[in-house]
Structure formats: C-alpha cells, structure tokens
Write an enzyme that holds these catalytic residues in place. Structure first.
Site, PDB file in Angstrom:
ATOM      1  N   ASP A   1      26.005  20.829 -51.000  1.00 53.87           N
ATOM      2  CA  ASP A   1      24.615  21.270 -50.913  1.00 53.87           C
ATOM      3  C   ASP A   1      24.045  21.679 -52.267  1.00 53.87           C
ATOM      4  O   ASP A   1      24.760  21.764 -53.262  1.00 53.87           O
ATOM      5  CB  ASP A   1      24.496  22.438 -49.919  1.00 53.87           C
ATOM      6  CG  ASP A   1      25.666  23.425 -50.016  1.00 53.87           C
ATOM      7  OD1 ASP A   1      26.191  23.610 -51.124  1.00 53.87           O
ATOM      8  OD2 ASP A   1      26.050  24.003 -48.989  1.00 53.87           O
TER       9      ASP A   1
ATOM     10  N   ASP B   1      28.369  33.633 -40.201  1.00 55.80           N
ATOM     11  CA  ASP B   1      27.827  33.133 -38.941  1.00 55.80           C
ATOM     12  C   ASP B   1      28.376  31.746 -38.584  1.00 55.80           C
ATOM     13  O   ASP B   1      27.860  31.074 -37.691  1.00 55.80           O
ATOM     14  CB  ASP B   1      26.294  33.098 -38.974  1.00 55.80           C
ATOM     15  CG  ASP B   1      25.734  32.185 -40.064  1.00 55.80           C
ATOM     16  OD1 ASP B   1      26.545  31.541 -40.786  1.00 55.80           O
ATOM     17  OD2 ASP B   1      24.501  32.106 -40.196  1.00 55.80           O
TER      18      ASP B   1
ATOM     19  N   HIS C   1      28.460  28.973 -40.347  1.00 56.09           N
ATOM     20  CA  HIS C   1      27.803  27.742 -40.816  1.00 56.09           C
ATOM     21  C   HIS C   1      28.661  27.041 -41.862  1.00 56.09           C
ATOM     22  O   HIS C   1      29.304  27.690 -42.678  1.00 56.09           O
ATOM     23  CB  HIS C   1      26.388  28.016 -41.346  1.00 56.09           C
ATOM     24  CG  HIS C   1      26.331  28.734 -42.659  1.00 56.09           C
ATOM     25  ND1 HIS C   1      26.010  30.070 -42.773  1.00 56.09           N
ATOM     26  CD2 HIS C   1      26.528  28.296 -43.926  1.00 56.09           C
ATOM     27  CE1 HIS C   1      26.012  30.421 -44.042  1.00 56.09           C
ATOM     28  NE2 HIS C   1      26.333  29.360 -44.772  1.00 56.09           N
TER      29      HIS C   1
ATOM     30  N   GLU D   1      23.006  25.683 -40.637  1.00 55.00           N
ATOM     31  CA  GLU D   1      22.837  26.997 -40.042  1.00 55.00           C
ATOM     32  C   GLU D   1      23.004  26.942 -38.512  1.00 55.00           C
ATOM     33  O   GLU D   1      22.985  25.857 -37.913  1.00 55.00           O
ATOM     34  CB  GLU D   1      21.448  27.534 -40.394  1.00 55.00           C
ATOM     35  CG  GLU D   1      21.166  27.619 -41.902  1.00 55.00           C
ATOM     36  CD  GLU D   1      21.827  28.800 -42.587  1.00 55.00           C
ATOM     37  OE1 GLU D   1      22.895  29.241 -42.129  1.00 55.00           O
ATOM     38  OE2 GLU D   1      21.279  29.294 -43.584  1.00 55.00           O
TER      39      GLU D   1
END
Length: 276
Positions: free
Chosen positions: A72, A141, A143, A148
């Site tokens: 990314d 979380d 991801h 996400e």
C-alpha cells in the site's frame, strides 16, 4: 494453515526472516527466473527486515533477482515525505541490500489517475508471474494492508478510505497530529494477496491478540479481513506469546506441539537441498 508461536518479537522476526531467506535460497533465482515477494510496511516487519539485511551482508542471500510489490501507499503524501511508504521501504530495507530499483514496485499515491495506477499494479504482478510469497502484517482491527473492516474478501488493488481507528493508530508517525495523517490510501485487495502462492502474516503484541483470535478461531468474516486467509492453501501466521493471549489454551498447545516440525522450515538448507 500454520501458526508459529515464538517467545517474543525478536524471535518471531528472526523466524520470519529465516523463512524468507530459505525461500530465496531454494527458489534459486536468476536472470531468467525472478522470485517475486509481496512486502508490508509498519513497525511489525522492521525486525524481519533487519535480519534479512544481516543475511545479505553475511553473503547468505542476494536480492539481485528478486522483485517486490508493496501492499500500500498513502494518497497525496509526497514520495520523498519521511512517512511515505516509499521512503519507509528505501530507508529501512531496499537501500541496505542489492535489489535493483526497477525491480521494486510501490503504488504511486500521487498518480493523476489513481484507479489506473491500481489497475496497472495488478497488471505488473501478473506480468511478473504472480507473487510467490506475500508477507503482511495486520492492524488491531484485523485489517490486512489497508483492507479495513467491511472490505470485500475478493477485492483487488484500489483506492480506500481509511478507518478512524487506522488514522488514530498512524498519528504517532505524524507527531500525534490527526490532521496530518492521510485519510485515503492505495492498497492491494484481499483477493490480490489471496492469489499469492504463499502468505505469511506477522502478528505481535498483546494489542493484536483479539485480531489473531478472530483470524484463526472464528469464521471467515469481512469485518476481520485477515480471517480470509483461513481459506488460503499456504498460510503461515507468525506470532509472539503476547499475541496469543485471546486464544484458547487448547489452540496454543496444539500449535506449540507442531513447532518441532515447523522449525525445520527455517533450518539452513543442506547442500543436498540446494542441489535439487
């Protein structure tokens, strides 16, 4: 699926680095046979990168015939900004090894047409013959890359709006100022990573423990995108003790009982293995 449980962050980093080292050695890359790796950024892989640099400097491996694709990049952050993922990779890894610049691929978050940049990235991966081993980390979380919670589990490289939790977690890299943290990024999709022949996910620290629990003890769920790798044929989760705090005791004992087998994966290849 393999779950590798080491005592601490340093041991987990070393195990992961040795796994990559052996992958390079046994693949025997050359001018007509490049090894293609997918690579992450963030604090988790830093220890692994330091060990790989050490193996390169010791003459154990070369990156001359290795191609890399990063997961990314932020949108709108100048390429030479100290917190861009381009800067991160060069400062922490690429400039310390013998990889050629043209063989490193990082998404351009300043491209005039962001979706075209994402499509081109997918095409370059295909042209390289696909990714042999995709290494990743996760957020608290769950991801993977910037996929996400709620992301499609068959998603491809695309533009993504960052969750508030991710922006807050990354504020530490921007002097704690939320207003300086980019709110969008380009990211490979879950499907992009799933296409790799092997996937290795690094998970360390107690703050990632619930995400590891969701990744391996519960079902596949797009709210915890890392859980998708339960369905990959060759997934290795590498973690430290702290990351196992939410797992059942039975789960931990089962995988620790497999370590005598899994540790053979990171032993220095024998001369016989290198001949084959």
């Amino acid at each position: 699926m393999k779950l590798i449980i080491l005592n601490d962050y340093d041991q987990a980093s070393e195990w992961a680095a040795k796994y990559i080292r052996n992958k390079i050695i046994l693949f025997k890359p050359g001018p007509d046979k490049y090894l293609t790796l997918g690579l992450p950024t963030g604090s988790t892989p830093l220890g692994c990168y330091k060990k790989l640099i050490e193996y390169y400097k010791n003459g154990e491996i070369s990156f001359q015939y290795v191609k890399t694709f990063n997961m990314d990049e932020y949108v709108g952050l100048p390429r030479d900004h100290p917190e861009s993922y381009h800067s991160f990779m060069w400062n922490n890894f690429f400039k310390h090894i013998d990889i050629k610049a043209e063989n490193t691929h990082i998404l351009d978050g300043n491209a005039a047409d962001l979706q075209a940049e994402c499509d081109s990235f997918e095409e370059k991966i295909t042209a390289a013959g696909g990714i042999e081993l995709f290494v990743g980390g996760i957020g608290p979380d769950g991801h993977i890359a910037f996929n996400e919670p709620g992301s499609s589990l068959v998603s491809r490289t695309r533009v993504k709006t960052l969750a508030k939790d991710t922006i807050m977690a990354n504020a530490r890299f921007f002097d704690g100022d939320l207003s300086k943290v980019p709110t969008m990024a380009l990211t490979v999709g879950v499907g992009t990573v799933m296409d790799a022949k092997e996937v290795m996910i690094l998970i360390t620290g107690a703050h990632k423990a619930f995400a590891l629990y969701k990744a391996i003890e519960e079902g596949v769920n797009h709210m915890w995108t890392v859980s998708a790798f339960q369905q990959h044929q060759q997934t290795v989760f590498v973690c430290d003790e702290d990351a196992t705090l939410e797992l059942r005791v039975k789960t931990v004992k089962y995988f620790k009982g497999m370590m005598y087998v899994h540790n053979k994966l990171v032993e220095t290849p024998s001369s016989e293995q290198m001949k084959n």
